[in-house]
Design a protein around this motif. Structure first.
Motif, short mmCIF file in Angstrom:
data_model
loop_
_atom_site.label_atom_id
_atom_site.label_comp_id
_atom_site.label_asym_id
_atom_site.label_seq_id
_atom_site.Cartn_x
_atom_site.Cartn_y
_atom_site.Cartn_z
N PHE A 338 0.86 -1.17 0.00
CA PHE A 338 0.00 0.00 0.00
C PHE A 338 0.90 1.23 0.00
N ARG A 395 -6.36 -3.81 3.96
CA ARG A 395 -6.09 -2.47 3.45
C ARG A 395 -6.75 -1.38 4.29
N GLU A 399 -4.92 1.70 6.30
CA GLU A 399 -5.22 3.09 6.00
C GLU A 399 -5.60 3.86 7.26
#
Length: 459
Positions: A338, A395, A399
């Protein structure tokens, strides 16, 4: 939709309306390389054609996504099957270069590198510079307010745009092709479109500000023993040299790009906690070289650096910068990963990175890894995170760990890459309710049907 496409083909030419497999063969995202899923790709030749296309789309309620060089990393060019993609790839003319006024007028599809080269031809420079220079376009640079490695000296793309032209959602053309440094006649409308990511209008042409060419260039890679020394070096350098770039590499990045990946030969040992690339520009090569050398000697004596390699040729300079700019090798080595592009106050960076490493280790024990580097001088960090064996599923959790702390320290979830789809749900960490409401008001005023890059930035 077929009737609309037929009318569009009459405007741009049948060869410049791509459908079916010709669309699928194109990527829509640099990181994922996912195919374009738009219903069609429209390739206008000029502003007038685009204006007519947008008038048709507005009347039909047809949403449109703008495509530039497709080097963005926040899914800002992703188009759904019910949307049209408008590519400015045919609009590649440099229309005028004015060495006296120090301006260059270009269509939006011109690659950044061509603008840089055109400036060099008249003894000037266009200072915005980034790794994707050969592919990214001026229109995309403007739409995302691109930054790059020389922001510390010259500012973002916003500072380089004197005037621009844009097509609104309904087809109306706003032409504000100002060539003057000073123009306070009413609202500065170009600012509405710089950094708006194609959600308020499609930039078609621009007047860019050039800078004098600085033929002397000095570059060095240095090892730095602590973050405190790194910040002291950052404060010292512009007082001694014409500093044009100051890139910081955490050990996690430098060691991965050299020793671990084998992509680049390490010019310095890989055991220092921090590294920095310093670059200066000037007019007198001999004097500038002496000043640069004096800076390094002073930094050594003050224990701000422990080792250094000074580029003595363009090849050596490029080898140093390749360690910083070889994003393909970085992605290949860390994949799946990421990517984060954030801004925060410089004094908070060390604590932030250490805290993020700790939070990742607690959330994903033994499988999470963080790599940090960035444009330290302008407060911009690039954070790469990989979580072995569970990347796709985690993910959202990653984040949240990256973005949430930024609200408390006055940081931004996007330093230079924009919001797109990827960061839309985290905009509130960096913008107040009142700011977001005002953004929505502007969107409603300029694009009442929500046809331009729908879903991006504001949702």
């Amino acid at each position: 939709m077929q009737q609309l496409l037929d009318h569009i083909a009459e405007i741009v030419g049948r060869d410049h309306l791509l459908t079916g497999e010709a669309v699928r063969q194109r990527n829509a995202d640099w990181f994922t390389h996912s195919p374009c899923e738009a219903a069609a790709i429209v390739r206008p030749a000029n502003t007038e054609q685009l204006s007519r296309v947008m008038a048709l789309c507005h009347a039909a309620g047809q949403p449109v996504v703008t495509h530039g060089g497709l080097t963005g990393v926040v899914h800002g060019a992703v188009a759904a099957p019910n949307e049209l993609a408008v590519s400015l790839e045919r609009m590649t003319a440099i229309e005028a270069v004015d060495p006296v006024g120090g301006t260059l007028t270009a269509q939006a599809g011109v690659p950044l590198q061509r603008v840089q080269e055109a400036a060099v031809e008249i003894g000037m420079q266009f200072p915005v510079d980034l790794g994707a220079r050969g592919s990214c376009t001026i229109g995309g640079n403007i739409a995302t307010n691109a930054g790059g490695i020389r922001v510390i000296r010259y500012g973002m793309m916003r500072q380089q745009v004197l005037g621009l032209e844009a097509v609104l959602a309904g087809g109306r053309v706003i032409s504000s092709m100002n060539t003057m440094l000073k123009n306070n006649a009413g609202y500065d409308l170009k600012q509405l479109f710089i950094g708006s990511e194609g959600t308020l209008g499609i930039v078609t042409r621009a007047v860019l500000r050039l800078q004098p060419a600085l033929p002397s260039e000095q570059c060095a890679l240095v090892s730095v023993p602590s973050f405190e020394a790194l910040t002291r070096l950052l404060n010292l350098a512009p007082r001694r040299i014409g500093l044009s770039a100051f890139e910081a590499l955490w050990n996690s990045h430098y060691r991965l790009m050299t020793e671990e990946s084998g992509a680049h030969t390490p010019p310095l040992a890989t055991d220092s906690p921090f590294y920095a690339i310093l670059e200066s520009q000037g007019m007198d090569t001999e004097r500038d070289a002496e000043q640069f050398q004096a800076l390094l000697e002073e930094a050594f004596e003050a224990e701000l650096i422990t080792d250094a390699v000074l580029a003595s040729s363009e090849a050596q300079r490029q080898a140093i910068w390749a360690i910083r700019e070889d994003i393909e090798a970085l992605v290949r080595t860390l994949k799946p990963m990421f990517s984060f592009d954030i801004s925060l106050p410089i004094p908070a960076m060390e604590t932030y990175v250490e805290g993020l490493e700790q939070r990742l280790a607690e959330a994903f024990p033994g499988v999470a890894r963080l790599v940090a580097f960035g444009h330290l001088g302008d407060g911009n960090l690039h954070i790469m995170v990989t979580v072995r064996d569970a990347a796709a599923e985690c993910r959202r959790a990653v984040e949240q760990l990256v973005y949430a702390p930024l609200a408390e320290i006055g940081g931004s979830v996007s330093a230079e890459h924009g919001i797109g789809l990827e960061k839309r749900d985290y905009l509130h960490f960096s913008r107040s309710e009142e700011e977001v409401a005002t953004m929505r008001l502007l969107k409603q005023a300029l694009d009442p049907k929500g046809l331009l890059n729908p879903g991006k930035v504001l949702g």
